[in-house]
Design a protein around this motif. Structure first.
Motif, PDB file in Angstrom:
ATOM      1  N   VAL A   1       4.647 -10.052 -13.794  1.00 28.95           N
ATOM      2  CA  VAL A   1       4.966  -8.827 -13.079  1.00 28.95           C
ATOM      3  C   VAL A   1       4.138  -8.815 -11.800  1.00 28.95           C
ATOM      4  N   LYS A   2       4.806  -8.605 -10.663  1.00 24.87           N
ATOM      5  CA  LYS A   2       4.079  -8.486  -9.403  1.00 24.87           C
ATOM      6  C   LYS A   2       3.842  -6.998  -9.164  1.00 24.87           C
ATOM      7  N   MET A   3       2.580  -6.632  -8.999  1.00 21.56           N
ATOM      8  CA  MET A   3       2.233  -5.218  -8.831  1.00 21.56           C
ATOM      9  C   MET A   3       1.459  -5.008  -7.535  1.00 21.56           C
ATOM     10  N   ALA A   4       1.676  -3.849  -6.938  1.00 25.04           N
ATOM     11  CA  ALA A   4       0.936  -3.448  -5.744  1.00 25.04           C
ATOM     12  C   ALA A   4      -0.004  -2.324  -6.158  1.00 25.04           C
ATOM     13  N   ARG A   5      -1.243  -2.398  -5.699  1.00 34.88           N
ATOM     14  CA  ARG A   5      -2.238  -1.406  -6.118  1.00 34.88           C
ATOM     15  C   ARG A   5      -3.198  -1.083  -4.976  1.00 34.88           C
ATOM     16  N   THR A   6      -3.940  -0.017  -5.166  1.00 34.05           N
ATOM     17  CA  THR A   6      -4.998   0.342  -4.213  1.00 34.05           C
ATOM     18  C   THR A   6      -6.340   0.015  -4.856  1.00 34.05           C
ATOM     19  N   CYS A   7      -7.291  -0.374  -4.019  1.00 32.25           N
ATOM     20  CA  CYS A   7      -8.587  -0.782  -4.553  1.00 32.25           C
ATOM     21  C   CYS A   7      -9.588   0.375  -4.636  1.00 32.25           C
ATOM     22  N   GLY A   8      -9.382   1.407  -3.861  1.00 32.72           N
ATOM     23  CA  GLY A   8     -10.272   2.560  -3.911  1.00 32.72           C
ATOM     24  C   GLY A   8     -11.297   2.626  -2.793  1.00 32.72           C
ATOM     25  N   LYS A   9     -11.402   1.575  -1.971  1.00 30.16           N
ATOM     26  CA  LYS A   9     -12.338   1.613  -0.839  1.00 30.16           C
ATOM     27  C   LYS A   9     -11.766   2.522   0.244  1.00 30.16           C
ATOM     28  N   ALA A  10     -12.623   3.350   0.793  1.00 29.05           N
ATOM     29  CA  ALA A  10     -12.176   4.378   1.738  1.00 29.05           C
ATOM     30  C   ALA A  10     -11.520   3.802   2.996  1.00 29.05           C
ATOM     31  N   ASN A  11     -12.049   2.734   3.557  1.00 34.82           N
ATOM     32  CA  ASN A  11     -11.532   2.200   4.825  1.00 34.82           C
ATOM     33  C   ASN A  11     -10.585   1.008   4.659  1.00 34.82           C
ATOM     34  N   CYS A  12     -10.136   0.765   3.466  1.00 37.30           N
ATOM     35  CA  CYS A  12      -9.279  -0.396   3.209  1.00 37.30           C
ATOM     36  C   CYS A  12      -7.849  -0.134   3.677  1.00 37.30           C
ATOM     37  N   LYS A  13      -7.140  -1.197   3.998  1.00 40.81           N
ATOM     38  CA  LYS A  13      -5.746  -1.101   4.437  1.00 40.81           C
ATOM     39  C   LYS A  13      -4.852  -0.476   3.370  1.00 40.81           C
ATOM     40  N   CYS A  14      -5.246  -0.605   2.101  1.00 37.21           N
ATOM     41  CA  CYS A  14      -4.399  -0.087   1.024  1.00 37.21           C
ATOM     42  C   CYS A  14      -4.338   1.440   1.037  1.00 37.21           C
ATOM     43  N   THR A  15      -5.337   2.100   1.613  1.00 38.16           N
ATOM     44  CA  THR A  15      -5.297   3.568   1.689  1.00 38.16           C
ATOM     45  C   THR A  15      -4.267   4.038   2.715  1.00 38.16           C
TER      46      THR A  15
END
Length: 115
Positions: free
Chosen positions: A33-47
């Motif tokens: 399964v390919k999943m997309a997630r956020t890491c939780g770092k405030a300044n990360c691109k995932c936010t």
């Protein structure tokens, strides 16, 4: 059980293929399964919506589904293991269908004898 040479070619080949796969290659029962997630770092691109994408192995242990994150360096190996598992199950299905066919034929022969 009779010797394998009495088996249909398709079943004999499937049995040989399963034996070779089990002997030569590692495998794991599960799916990818390919999943997309956020890491939780405030300044990360995932936010900002560009989530981190990674592969997970979906498998069951004692009836409970487990999602195991696959490290990048292991992705190719685990993908091959899952492919091997799928090939084994495909060959096992062929064997099962041939056995079922034999069972149905032998049952019909038994019923015909009783008539």
């Amino acid at each position: 059980m009779r010797h394998r040479r009495h088996l249909p070619d398709q079943e004999r080949l499937a049995r040989s293929r399963v034996t070779k796969l089990l002997h030569d290659k590692p495998f794991v029962a599960g799916g990818l399964v390919k999943m997309a997630r956020t890491c939780g770092k405030a300044n990360c691109k995932c936010t900002r919506g560009d989530k981190h994408v990674s592969w997970y192995l979906a498998t069951r242990h004692k009836g409970v589904r487990k999602m195991i994150c696959i490290p990048r360096q292991s992705e190719k190996d685990v993908i091959e293991w899952v492919k091997t598992y799928k090939e084994i199950t495909k060959q096992m299905d062929i064997i099962s269908q041939q056995c079922l066919k034999r069972f149905m034929i032998s049952g019909k022969e038994e019923r015909d004898k009783d008539s």
